[in-house]
Design a protein around this motif. Structure first.
Motif, PDB file in Angstrom:
ATOM      1  N   MET A   1     126.028 -66.374  38.217  1.00  0.00           N
ATOM      2  CA  MET A   1     124.652 -66.706  37.938  1.00  0.00           C
ATOM      3  C   MET A   1     123.976 -65.534  37.234  1.00  0.00           C
ATOM      4  SD  MET A   1     121.786 -67.804  40.671  1.00  0.00           S
ATOM      5  CE  MET A   1     120.356 -68.622  40.097  1.00  0.00           C
ATOM      6  N   ALA A   2     123.212 -65.832  36.222  1.00  0.00           N
ATOM      7  CA  ALA A   2     122.534 -64.794  35.453  1.00  0.00           C
ATOM      8  C   ALA A   2     121.432 -64.146  36.286  1.00  0.00           C
ATOM      9  CB  ALA A   2     121.956 -65.402  34.183  1.00  0.00           C
ATOM     10  N   GLN A   3     121.272 -62.857  36.078  1.00  0.00           N
ATOM     11  CA  GLN A   3     120.258 -62.107  36.813  1.00  0.00           C
ATOM     12  C   GLN A   3     119.026 -61.894  35.948  1.00  0.00           C
ATOM     13  OE1 GLN A   3     122.355 -58.495  37.899  1.00  0.00           O
ATOM     14  NE2 GLN A   3     122.581 -59.256  39.983  1.00  0.00           N
ATOM     15  N   THR A   4     117.872 -61.808  36.596  1.00  0.00           N
ATOM     16  CA  THR A   4     116.650 -61.484  35.880  1.00  0.00           C
ATOM     17  C   THR A   4     116.697 -60.010  35.482  1.00  0.00           C
ATOM     18  OG1 THR A   4     115.430 -60.796  37.845  1.00  0.00           O
ATOM     19  CG2 THR A   4     115.319 -63.155  37.247  1.00  0.00           C
ATOM     20  N   LEU A   5     115.810 -59.629  34.568  1.00  0.00           N
ATOM     21  CA  LEU A   5     115.737 -58.221  34.174  1.00  0.00           C
ATOM     22  C   LEU A   5     115.398 -57.344  35.384  1.00  0.00           C
ATOM     23  CD1 LEU A   5     113.813 -58.496  30.780  1.00  0.00           C
ATOM     24  CD2 LEU A   5     116.256 -58.079  31.119  1.00  0.00           C
ATOM     25  N   GLY A   6     114.538 -57.830  36.247  1.00  0.00           N
ATOM     26  CA  GLY A   6     114.178 -57.074  37.446  1.00  0.00           C
ATOM     27  C   GLY A   6     115.362 -56.854  38.378  1.00  0.00           C
ATOM     28  N   GLN A   7     116.181 -57.884  38.547  1.00  0.00           N
ATOM     29  CA  GLN A   7     117.376 -57.750  39.391  1.00  0.00           C
ATOM     30  C   GLN A   7     118.364 -56.761  38.771  1.00  0.00           C
ATOM     31  OE1 GLN A   7     118.283 -61.947  39.385  1.00  0.00           O
ATOM     32  NE2 GLN A   7     117.678 -62.167  41.534  1.00  0.00           N
ATOM     33  N   GLN A   8     118.503 -56.821  37.459  1.00  0.00           N
ATOM     34  CA  GLN A   8     119.399 -55.886  36.776  1.00  0.00           C
ATOM     35  C   GLN A   8     118.902 -54.452  36.939  1.00  0.00           C
ATOM     36  OE1 GLN A   8     120.517 -57.013  32.711  1.00  0.00           O
ATOM     37  NE2 GLN A   8     119.922 -59.118  33.216  1.00  0.00           N
ATOM     38  N   LEU A   9     117.583 -54.249  36.798  1.00  0.00           N
ATOM     39  CA  LEU A   9     117.012 -52.918  36.954  1.00  0.00           C
ATOM     40  C   LEU A   9     117.235 -52.403  38.373  1.00  0.00           C
ATOM     41  CD1 LEU A   9     115.394 -50.533  35.833  1.00  0.00           C
ATOM     42  CD2 LEU A   9     113.307 -51.755  36.505  1.00  0.00           C
ATOM     43  N   ASP A  10     117.023 -53.254  39.359  1.00  0.00           N
ATOM     44  CA  ASP A  10     117.248 -52.847  40.751  1.00  0.00           C
ATOM     45  C   ASP A  10     118.691 -52.403  40.962  1.00  0.00           C
ATOM     46  OD1 ASP A  10     114.603 -53.511  41.282  1.00  0.00           O
ATOM     47  OD2 ASP A  10     115.104 -55.444  42.209  1.00  0.00           O
ATOM     48  N   ALA A  11     119.647 -53.136  40.392  1.00  0.00           N
ATOM     49  CA  ALA A  11     121.070 -52.794  40.536  1.00  0.00           C
ATOM     50  C   ALA A  11     121.386 -51.458  39.860  1.00  0.00           C
ATOM     51  CB  ALA A  11     121.936 -53.901  39.951  1.00  0.00           C
ATOM     52  N   VAL A  12     120.814 -51.241  38.684  1.00  0.00           N
ATOM     53  CA  VAL A  12     121.052 -49.979  37.964  1.00  0.00           C
ATOM     54  C   VAL A  12     120.463 -48.814  38.751  1.00  0.00           C
ATOM     55  CG1 VAL A  12     120.429 -48.662  35.891  1.00  0.00           C
ATOM     56  CG2 VAL A  12     121.289 -50.998  35.673  1.00  0.00           C
ATOM     57  N   GLN A  13     119.275 -48.993  39.299  1.00  0.00           N
ATOM     58  CA  GLN A  13     118.655 -47.910  40.062  1.00  0.00           C
ATOM     59  C   GLN A  13     119.420 -47.625  41.354  1.00  0.00           C
ATOM     60  OE1 GLN A  13     114.587 -49.382  40.068  1.00  0.00           O
ATOM     61  NE2 GLN A  13     114.075 -48.041  38.336  1.00  0.00           N
ATOM     62  N   THR A  14     120.004 -48.638  41.958  1.00  0.00           N
ATOM     63  CA  THR A  14     120.861 -48.440  43.134  1.00  0.00           C
ATOM     64  C   THR A  14     122.107 -47.649  42.742  1.00  0.00           C
ATOM     65  OG1 THR A  14     120.065 -50.471  44.174  1.00  0.00           O
ATOM     66  CG2 THR A  14     122.199 -49.627  44.927  1.00  0.00           C
ATOM     67  N   ALA A  15     122.679 -47.980  41.581  1.00  0.00           N
ATOM     68  CA  ALA A  15     123.859 -47.258  41.089  1.00  0.00           C
ATOM     69  C   ALA A  15     123.520 -45.802  40.790  1.00  0.00           C
ATOM     70  CB  ALA A  15     124.423 -47.949  39.854  1.00  0.00           C
ATOM     71  N   ILE A  16     122.348 -45.561  40.215  1.00  0.00           N
ATOM     72  CA  ILE A  16     121.918 -44.185  39.920  1.00  0.00           C
ATOM     73  C   ILE A  16     121.842 -43.378  41.216  1.00  0.00           C
ATOM     74  CG2 ILE A  16     119.946 -42.777  39.178  1.00  0.00           C
ATOM     75  CD1 ILE A  16     119.491 -44.898  36.951  1.00  0.00           C
ATOM     76  N   THR A  17     121.248 -43.967  42.232  1.00  0.00           N
ATOM     77  CA  THR A  17     121.145 -43.285  43.529  1.00  0.00           C
ATOM     78  C   THR A  17     122.529 -42.983  44.096  1.00  0.00           C
ATOM     79  OG1 THR A  17     119.031 -44.368  43.985  1.00  0.00           O
ATOM     80  CG2 THR A  17     120.228 -43.476  45.876  1.00  0.00           C
ATOM     81  N   ALA A  18     123.446 -43.933  43.977  1.00  0.00           N
ATOM     82  CA  ALA A  18     124.810 -43.729  44.488  1.00  0.00           C
ATOM     83  C   ALA A  18     125.515 -42.602  43.747  1.00  0.00           C
ATOM     84  CB  ALA A  18     125.607 -45.024  44.370  1.00  0.00           C
ATOM     85  N   VAL A  19     125.343 -42.548  42.423  1.00  0.00           N
ATOM     86  CA  VAL A  19     125.988 -41.501  41.628  1.00  0.00           C
ATOM     87  C   VAL A  19     125.382 -40.146  41.976  1.00  0.00           C
ATOM     88  CG1 VAL A  19     126.306 -40.601  39.288  1.00  0.00           C
ATOM     89  CG2 VAL A  19     126.680 -43.022  39.751  1.00  0.00           C
ATOM     90  N   GLN A  20     124.065 -40.094  42.163  1.00  0.00           N
ATOM     91  CA  GLN A  20     123.419 -38.825  42.505  1.00  0.00           C
ATOM     92  C   GLN A  20     123.862 -38.323  43.874  1.00  0.00           C
ATOM     93  OE1 GLN A  20     119.342 -40.085  42.008  1.00  0.00           O
ATOM     94  NE2 GLN A  20     119.220 -39.188  39.967  1.00  0.00           N
ATOM     95  N   THR A  21     124.200 -39.247  44.755  1.00  0.00           N
ATOM     96  CA  THR A  21     124.658 -38.877  46.096  1.00  0.00           C
ATOM     97  C   THR A  21     126.096 -38.372  46.071  1.00  0.00           C
ATOM     98  OG1 THR A  21     123.221 -40.559  47.043  1.00  0.00           O
ATOM     99  CG2 THR A  21     124.980 -39.738  48.442  1.00  0.00           C
ATOM    100  N   SER A  22     126.952 -39.085  45.332  1.00  0.00           N
ATOM    101  CA  SER A  22     128.358 -38.717  45.273  1.00  0.00           C
ATOM    102  C   SER A  22     128.987 -39.316  44.018  1.00  0.00           C
ATOM    103  CB  SER A  22     129.084 -39.246  46.518  1.00  0.00           C
ATOM    104  OG  SER A  22     130.470 -39.021  46.404  1.00  0.00           O
ATOM    105  N   GLN A  23     129.426 -38.472  43.106  1.00  0.00           N
ATOM    106  CA  GLN A  23     129.999 -38.939  41.848  1.00  0.00           C
ATOM    107  C   GLN A  23     131.386 -39.541  42.046  1.00  0.00           C
ATOM    108  OE1 GLN A  23     128.721 -39.390  38.918  1.00  0.00           O
ATOM    109  NE2 GLN A  23     130.589 -39.972  37.909  1.00  0.00           N
ATOM    110  N   SER A  24     132.164 -38.994  42.961  1.00  0.00           N
ATOM    111  CA  SER A  24     133.497 -39.548  43.213  1.00  0.00           C
ATOM    112  C   SER A  24     133.819 -39.443  44.698  1.00  0.00           C
ATOM    113  CB  SER A  24     134.553 -38.801  42.384  1.00  0.00           C
ATOM    114  OG  SER A  24     134.616 -37.454  42.756  1.00  0.00           O
ATOM    115  N   TYR A  25     134.755 -40.270  45.121  1.00  0.00           N
ATOM    116  CA  TYR A  25     135.152 -40.282  46.523  1.00  0.00           C
ATOM    117  C   TYR A  25     136.547 -40.866  46.641  1.00  0.00           C
ATOM    118  CZ  TYR A  25     133.690 -45.169  46.180  1.00  0.00           C
ATOM    119  OH  TYR A  25     133.545 -46.470  45.788  1.00  0.00           O
ATOM    120  N   GLU A  26     137.150 -40.711  47.813  1.00  0.00           N
ATOM    121  CA  GLU A  26     138.479 -41.257  48.056  1.00  0.00           C
ATOM    122  C   GLU A  26     138.394 -42.374  49.075  1.00  0.00           C
ATOM    123  OE1 GLU A  26     141.932 -38.845  48.603  1.00  0.00           O
ATOM    124  OE2 GLU A  26     141.029 -37.195  47.473  1.00  0.00           O
TER     125      GLU A  26
END
Length: 76
Positions: A1-26
């Protein structure tokens, strides 16, 4: 299902937070690396620009036109 622009932005901002917390993991003996932070920032900027034009609830490919953001008023 296609996402709204707002949903896409929320997902990108969640990803940014995850990357800032930890760039890589095992996990399970495999090393995983998250997305490139610069690419995420560029996507975030792009989505914000589109939201300014179309609104958060715009679904690319499904809505036919951007929201009208200006009204022309004339006083006599």
């Amino acid at each position: 299902m296609a996402q709204t622009l707002g949903q896409q932005l929320d997902a990108v901002q969640t990803a940014i937070t995850a990357v800032q917390t930890s760039q890589s993991y095992e996990m399970d003996g495999r090393k995983l690396t998250r997305a490139d932070l610069e690419t995420l920032y560029q996507r975030e900027d792009s989505l914000i620009s589109k939201i300014e034009i179309h609104g958060r609830n715009y679904t690319p490919g499904q809505n036919t036109s951007p929201l009208k953001t200006r009204a022309h008023v004339q006083f006599s």
